[in-house]
Design an enzyme around this catalytic site. Structure first.
Site, PDB file in Angstrom:
ATOM      1  N   HIS A   1      42.137   2.126 -21.212  1.00 34.02           N
ATOM      2  CA  HIS A   1      42.207   3.553 -20.907  1.00 34.02           C
ATOM      3  C   HIS A   1      42.735   4.296 -22.122  1.00 34.02           C
ATOM      4  CE1 HIS A   1      43.537   7.322 -18.914  1.00 34.02           C
ATOM      5  NE2 HIS A   1      42.536   7.053 -18.112  1.00 34.02           N
TER       6      HIS A   1
ATOM      7  N   ASP B   1      38.588   2.315 -12.246  1.00 35.43           N
ATOM      8  CA  ASP B   1      37.191   1.937 -12.019  1.00 35.43           C
ATOM      9  C   ASP B   1      37.036   0.439 -11.781  1.00 35.43           C
ATOM     10  OD1 ASP B   1      36.133   4.581 -12.458  1.00 35.43           O
ATOM     11  OD2 ASP B   1      36.517   4.286 -14.581  1.00 35.43           O
TER      12      ASP B   1
END
Length: 447
Positions: free
Chosen positions: A323, A382
């Site tokens: 991320h 996700d």
């Protein structure tokens, strides 16, 4: 020249811009800054993402935190669970109005959303059933634009009118998504057309499950985990691509339907809202090539091949891992993973859940071995969201639309922020404290 390939050769030669020039001139590319952080189109009080601290210019990894109006999202989730209620409606209220509602305010607001969930008369037949789409995000975008024509005052940019539009759209997104999916199944998959009326007394999570299932049946645990996913996807700071887009076009004084359609179209991309689909497809490929899911060596070898661009889609990306801001952990992934474990037991899918956990555990070592990198890396939301949707029986084509059902709350909050700030109309002064954002409302429910 007459062929597409010939035209493309001209574009390839004339449109290429060296990426080094973006760094030299400090030009924004939209999705990410050069250092990996999200691109902010303006200042915001809506949300904040925290994954590291700076010490004399050096990034020090810390456990990830996500704040809605200065309140830790983990607090929102735990409070709802402790009180045995759904939390998404409270999250919408907090994002939109900057304070937590008391019980009466929450009940009234939930009733308002429920009452607005039905679509205008003839809209479903004329706009959705007569013009279906293979892609639900495409249909959601077109439907939101079409709702402009059902609005008696679509161009009025007063805060009162924009707020009315936002509440109606937040309420209607689940119905539009469900009806668009049912139309797609009927006209393109040649299945029976089944349309349910939305129940005004249901939560958003319950409405989604009820509307997309032929028998309208679901368990409490199923609704709870979908509610959690909606809470976690509702907002993610001002630097994500779709929020950037909504802020940007709102600053041009466009109408609400155009502004939110921009957010939908941004979210549709595989580098944004469609990322969990990439995770699911990667996992499907892993299952084909790894015989023993509990074998660390076999799984690590496959992930190494993916990183080297030798497996799956040859991009060299392990989807769902890493991320731009979060380092040690993504709080959304942690919360979703913990709830997913319970659902996996109920669905008899614990072996598959353990495969996800194994990947989460060994990925840092695989990165170090293949890339020589000691960088802190963790799964993002996700990584688990597609797995959760799959356990809920939600088809892949609805993964991103359900993300939109949640994120429209954040978009609307940011649009109101742009309308209020741009128009120099100041909201009522709420008591504030110097918390994460320096001006966030006091944590806790009033009344």
């Amino acid at each position: 020249m007459s062929s597409i390939k010939e035209y493309l050769s001209e574009i390839t030669g004339n449109d290429y811009i060296d990426s080094e020039l973006y760094t030299r001139f400090n030009v924004k590319r939209g999705l990410r800054n050069a250092d990996g952080t999200g691109v902010l189109v303006g200042l915001t009080r809506i949300g904040d993402v925290h994954g590291y601290i700076l010490d004399e210019g050096e990034k020090i990894p810390v456990a990830g935190k996500l704040f809605y109006r200065g309140i830790d999202v983990e607090e929102l989730v735990s409070n709802a669970a402790a009180e045995g209620r759904f939390g998404f409606e409270e999250t919408v209220y907090l994002l939109m109005f900057g304070i937590l509602p008391n019980k009466e305010q929450l009940a009234n607001f939930s009733t308002l959303l429920g009452d607005k969930r039905a679509l205008p008369a003839n809209f479903a037949e004329d706009s959705i059933m007569k013009a279906p789409s293979r892609d639900i995000m495409n249909k959601l975008s077109r439907s939101v634009l079409t709702l402009y024509s059902w609005d008696d005052d679509p161009e009025n940019l007063s805060p009162e009118n924009v707020l009315r539009q936002c509440i109606e759209l937040i309420a209607r997104f689940p119905t539009i998504v469900a009806y668009s999916y049912m139309a797609k199944k009927h006209y393109y998959d040649h299945e029976s057309l089944i349309i349910h009326l939305p129940a005004s007394s249901c939560s958003t999570a319950e409405s989604v499950l009820s509307l997309i299932r032929p028998d309208q049946q679901f368990t409490k645990l199923e609704a709870e985990i979908l509610d959690l996913a909606l809470i976690l996807h509702a907002e993610h700071g001002g630097g994500n691509n779709s929020t950037f887009a909504v802020h940007l076009v709102s600053s041009a004084d466009t109408d609400t339907y155009a502004a939110l359609t921009t957010g939908i179209n941004s979210l549709k991309g595989f580098k944004h809202g469609g990322a969990n689909i990439k995770v699911i497809r990667m996992m499907d490929d892993l299952k084909k090539h790894v015989k023993h899911w509990d074998n660390v060596g076999e799984v690590a070898d496959y992930l190494g091949d993916v990183l080297r661009g030798e497996a799956y889609d040859h991009t060299g990306l392990i989807y769902g891992i890493g991320h731009a801001v979060y380092t040690i952990s993504d709080p959304r992934a942690v919360l979703l993973r913990n709830k997913a474990a319970i659902l996996a037991e109920e669905k008899n899918l614990i072996d598959e859940f353990n495969l996800y956990r194994l990947i989460e555990r060994i990925v840092p070592d695989v990165f170090k071995k293949v890339k020589g990198s000691d960088k802190e890396i963790c799964p993002n939301v996700d990584f688990y969201s597609g797995f959760v949707y799959g356990m809920l029986g939600i088809p892949e084509e609805l993964y991103t639309p359900i993300f939109a059902v949640s994120r429209v709350a954040g978009w609307c909050a940011h649009r109101m922020e742009e309308i209020v700030s741009g128009g120099k109309i100041i909201r009522p002064a709420y008591k504030c404290v110097q918390k994460r954002l320096g001006y966030a409302p006091i944590s806790g429910r009033k009344g």
